[in-house]
Design a protein around this motif. Structure first.
Motif, PDB file in Angstrom:
ATOM      1  N   LEU B  51      80.296  34.611  33.636  1.00  0.00           N
ATOM      2  CA  LEU B  51      81.638  33.955  33.655  1.00  0.00           C
ATOM      3  C   LEU B  51      82.574  33.993  32.309  1.00  0.00           C
ATOM      4  N   PHE B  52      83.419  33.882  32.455  1.00  0.00           N
ATOM      5  CA  PHE B  52      84.551  33.886  31.412  1.00  0.00           C
ATOM      6  C   PHE B  52      85.573  32.979  31.473  1.00  0.00           C
ATOM      7  N   ARG B  53      85.835  32.633  30.270  1.00  0.00           N
ATOM      8  CA  ARG B  53      87.120  31.525  30.133  1.00  0.00           C
ATOM      9  C   ARG B  53      88.341  32.128  29.943  1.00  0.00           C
ATOM     10  N   THR B  54      89.221  31.872  30.738  1.00  0.00           N
ATOM     11  CA  THR B  54      90.688  32.501  30.589  1.00  0.00           C
ATOM     12  C   THR B  54      91.509  32.038  29.461  1.00  0.00           C
ATOM     13  N   GLY B  55      92.381  32.375  29.157  1.00  0.00           N
ATOM     14  CA  GLY B  55      93.078  31.748  27.948  1.00  0.00           C
ATOM     15  C   GLY B  55      93.385  30.405  27.960  1.00  0.00           C
TER      16      GLY B  55
END
Lengths: 745, 205
Positions: B51-55
């Protein structure tokens, strides 16, 4: 401006500093959210002006600016439902930014904030917001109000309610006066024997100075006769009082009940939207019953007990103040203990009732589901489950009974505590000649009469408040004005052609959310319009507006060129017919149900309507034909049969404007054909609005109206709409064709 | 939101034009790799989930699939517990932007630390269920009761009407109280409350 809350000084100060550049433009939103950045409870503020959206957290004397998003960067704003709360989000480019989170109760308010932000971001005027939160807490004391009422039990103006309740007795005021007199007389009759006992002792049984036996015996006869006389009088008065009070309260509750039901029938649907049917039924049945009980028993007990207590206390005081005060000494203690004991027992009894209903509920679901139980061979488990519940009930029941058996003798003992004082102190006074033996006897007699009423009075406060709340709840309904009602200058329209025009109509069930926006439509008389759109798009709302169950918030609906609000509601409804997805049949015969809107219809008319609705054949197959009972206790009809009855009902009603709300949704294909034929005959020459998910149903429609999110998306004939390859309708049709193909396999 | 007409999610980059019949065929033919999220329960291998956090605040999910050797990406991913009350730490569902199932994580063990932290964070965000640590007072009047409690989320005062129907006994010792607004409060083990709280509960329940 409902979205402007008073900010704490810290937030206000920081905000002033922050907004220094942007001048003195007013704030649009300043709302407190209640979940902090760490996910715990915590105060945060969402503040919006015409420039940007800010989120601030108060931090001592100043506030921390967590976020500041320029409005021009925002494309959209919405709330997201989370478990136990929600989040306020804005769309920024392709990304999403969470502004704040909040607990469940703030959800409605925050969705208002979201809509305001979105409107401001699009440089539109923020939508008008009138969030109705006035009815959650009592305005006076801040207590939470019961659902669906504005009546706070704590702050009720008790005198006003009483006055109003008694005003119902005004037409029978002489009987009411007689009742009060009977109460006084009754009390006197109960107290008289005390005096007789005294005389009997002092002058007949144990006179202080010995006197001749003869006069004593005749006096004895006289006194016993008086005794019998007062008792008979007492019986007579009690009977008369009971009958009179029953008569009065029956009259009063009858009037209240019928008034209440009449009002409920006339109130608009929007009233029902905000309330549960169950809660309203409670008002007509339980609340009115509560009033009835209070008027029949409560009031009598209250007055008679009160008079008795006052009467006894007065008589005793007059005879011997010192002894009386001593006798009354344990009274407060007895009252206190009685209340405690009651509360203690009531709690346990509630637990028992709860377990009992759980047992009953479990029993009924297991027996109703007995096929499933057997199919999955779970008999043993069901037996276990029942045994567990039964065991719980038995334990609690046993404990209640045993407490009951223990506490009541103790209470009774306490009640008699006063008599020990009388025996001892009064006995001494008799011995030393201060009072006579007769007076002592009288004291004992009255004491026995005193504690019953006293015990009754301990619960009177609770009783009173229950009765008053019931009364107030009933009066609240009586005082509600129907919101859809005839305007003063309403015109009669005995014959409607069926031309309907929507002029810039906007509507929402609650004022914070619009379901329909700026709808313009023109429908010719006799035209059939198919309403198409996703669930929630606003189809049913359009129909509710045409039926004038609600009035538009903005704009107007014209029927034959006249604003609907100016047409007599009765004229309008009489020329309007509905066939619903799940037709409602009232208990009664098939004939009565078909003739619901035209009770005077001739048998031929009813049968003709049934025939046209393709219903005649199946009706004739029933042994009782048109006399067949339907509804709760009657014959179970299939969905298609019910549907055709409701079409017959509409045909007989002969409306100018016809509404078909998913009329064929719940039936199989073959039945649908029968119903379609019937509908085909029904719609001829009438302005018809039809909602259907199965688009094939709308084949006959002259024009189709496609609605998306409360707005008119497409309008045209079937072929016109199909001709547009990008059209919403065409895509819907293609999708359904796919699904239908699948069904064939 | 024109995509609403399609049954599959926006947000997902998968091909969604398959007709239902075809979908059934493929899922029976090649078992695990091409199984269709609409019909099969997909259990995700923690090692393949990132998982990645967007801006902003949204989450992006990348699922690597060694059998195909490719990656799939989902935008605006949400997490949800399958058994939030009885088993909150296992069976975590990943949902796409249209709130359709992507797959389930049986356990969070074996995730990369950053992904694990983001999931924990997202779960914490989604579930706001205050756990009562102390019952200060319960005042009963007029058939409803006002509760003052301390919870792990801070102090609350709430009103419960019709207590019997508002208290759910999850286990003999665990109860869930629903207030008039529908907010819920968890008491994980009533015996573990200190004596005064326990006494108050005994009195009112």
């Amino acid at each position: 401006m409902p979205l402007l809350e008073e900010m704490p000084p810290s937030v206000d100060a920081t905000l002033r500093e922050e907004r220094n550049g942007s001048g003195d433009t007013p704030l649009e939103v300043a709302v407190k959210a209640d979940i902090g950045t760490d996910g715990n409870l915590g105060e945060r503020w969402v503040v919006v002006d015409r420039d940007r959206v800010r989120v601030l957290t108060p931090n001592g004397v100043s506030a921390h600016v967590d976020l500041a998003v320029p409005l021009e960067d925002i494309q959209s704003a919405r709330t997201e439902n989370l478990v136990g709360g929600g989040a306020l989000l804005v769309g920024k480019g392709t990304d999403i930014v969470e502004l704040v989170r909040f607990t469940g109760p703030l959800a409605g308010r925050m969705s208002g904030v979201a809509r305001t932000i979105e409107a401001l971001a699009k440089s539109e005027e923020p939508p008008p917001l009138e969030i109705e939160e006035n009815d959650r807490n009592c305005r006076t004391c801040g207590r939470r109000l019961p659902d669906g009422t504005q009546v706070c039990r704590a702050c009720l103006d008790k005198r006003a309610v009483f006055t109003r309740l008694f005003s119902y007795a005004a037409p029978y005021k002489w009987r009411a006066v007689l009742l009060v007199l009977l109460m006084f007389a009754g009390t006197a009759a109960t107290l008289a024997p005390g005096k007789i006992v005294q005389q009997l002792t002092d002058r007949v049984l144990a006179p202080e100075t010995a006197s001749a036996v003869g006069p004593r015996l005749s006096l004895l006869g006289l006194l016993v006769a008086a005794f019998i006389g007062t008792q008979l009088l007492n019986v007579g008065i009690t009977i008369a009082r009971g009958r009179l009070s029953a008569w009065l309260s029956a009259k009063i509750t009858y009037r209240i009940r019928t008034q209440l039901y009449e009002r409920l029938q006339w109130l608009g649907l929007s009233y029902y939207d905000k309330r549960q049917t169950g809660a309203l039924m409670t008002r007509v049945t339980q609340d009115v019953n509560e009033l009835n009980n209070f008027l029949v028993d409560g009031l009598q007990i209250l007055v008679v007990n009160g008079l008795t207590i006052i009467g006894i206390a007065t008589i005793l005081m007059l005879h011997n103040a010192r002894l009386t005060l001593l006798v009354l000494l344990p009274v407060p203690l007895v009252i206190f203990i009685t209340r405690r004991v009651w509360r203690f027992l009531r709690r346990r009894m509630h637990r028992m009732w709860h377990l009992r209903s759980a047992l009953a509920a479990g029993l009924s679901s297991a027996l109703n589901g007995v096929r499933v139980v057997k199919a999955f061979a779970q008999e043993d488990r069901e037996i276990d489950r029942f045994n567990r519940r039964a065991t719980d009930l038995y334990k609690v029941g046993l404990s209640v009974e045993q407490w009951w058996a223990t506490l009541f003798p103790v209470l009774n003992f306490l009640m008699t505590a006063g008599s020990f004082i009388v025996w001892y102190v009064g006995g001494r006074q008799v011995v030393s000649g201060i009072i006579t033996l007769g007076t002592l006897q009288m004291f004992l007699f009255f004491l026995g009469q005193l504690y019953g009423p006293l015990q009754g009075m301990t619960r009177i406060a609770d009783w009173l408040s229950r009765a008053l709340t019931s009364a107030e709840r009933v009066f609240e309904v009586l005082d509600t004005e129907p919101d859809v009602k005839d305007a003063d200058e309403s015109v009669a329209m005995p014959h409607i052609n069926g031309e309907i025009k929507f002029e810039n109509v906007s509507f929402g069930y609650d004022k914070s959310r619009r379901i329909l926006e700026n709808l313009d439509l023109h429908i010719q008389p006799g035209e059939m319009i198919g309403l198409v759109g996703h669930s929630g798009a606003g189809k049913t709302t359009i129909i509710n507006l045409i039926s004038r169950f609600y009035d538009p918030v903005e704009g107007a609906i014209l029927v034959d060129g006249v604003d609907m609000r100016k047409i007599k509601v009765n004229d309008l409804r009489r020329q309007m017919g509905v066939v619903l997805q799940e037709p409602f049949l009232f208990p009664g015969t098939i004939a009565q149900n078909i003739a619901y809107a035209k009770p005077e219809a001739a048998p031929e008319e009813i049968m003709r309507a049934a025939k046209a609705a393709n219903a005649h054949d199946f009706i004739m197959r029933f042994p009782d034909g048109y006399d067949t009972e339907v509804g709760e206790r009657g014959v179970r009809l299939s969905g298609g049969e019910r549907q055709r009855l409701s079409i017959a009902r509409a045909i007989l009603h002969d409306p100018r404007i016809l509404i078909l709300d998913e009329a064929t949704a719940s039936v199989d294909t073959e039945t649908e054909k029968a119903i379609q034929e019937a509908i085909g005959r029904l719609i001829a020459g009438r302005t018809t609005f039809a909602i259907a998910h199965r688009l094939s149903t709308l084949r006959n429609a002259d024009r189709l109206l496609v609605i998306e999110k409360g707005k008119l998306a497409e309008l045209g004939t079937h072929d016109e709409l199909m001709a547009n390859p990008q059209g919403v309708f065409r895509r819907l049709v293609e999708m359904q064709t796919e699904i239908n193909k699948m069904r064939v396999y | 939101m024109q995509n609403n007409f399609q049954t599959n999610g926006a947000g997902s980059s998968r091909v969604t034009e398959t007709t239902p019949e075809k979908a059934v065929e493929t899922s029976t033919a090649t078992e695990s790799a091409a199984s269709d999220a609409r019909f099969d329960l997909i259990l995700l291998d923690p090692a393949h989930v990132r998982l990645f956090r967007t801006g902003g605040s949204a989450l992006r999910l990348t699922l690597s699939d060694p059998q195909i050797g490719s990656e799939r990406s989902y935008l605006r991913v949400a997490v949800a517990r399958a058994f939030p009350l009885s088993n909150p730490n296992q069976y975590i569902g990943l949902r796409d932007g249209a709130d359709k199932d992507i797959g389930m994580l049986v356990t969070l063990d074996g995730l990369e630390p950053e992904t694990r932290a983001l999931i924990d964070d997202a779960l914490h965000r989604r579930y706001f269920l205050p756990r009562v640590t102390r019952v200060r007072n319960v005042r009963e009047e007029f058939g409803s009761s006002t509760w003052e409690v301390d919870t792990d989320k801070g102090p609350f005062t709430f009103v419960v009407r019709n207590l019997r129907d508002s208290v759910q006994e999850l286990t003999p010792t665990r109860i869930l109280i629903t207030d008039v607004d529908g907010s819920r409060f968890d008491i994980p083990d009533i015996r573990k409350l200190e004596d005064k709280s326990y006494a108050i509960l005994q009195r009112v329940l």
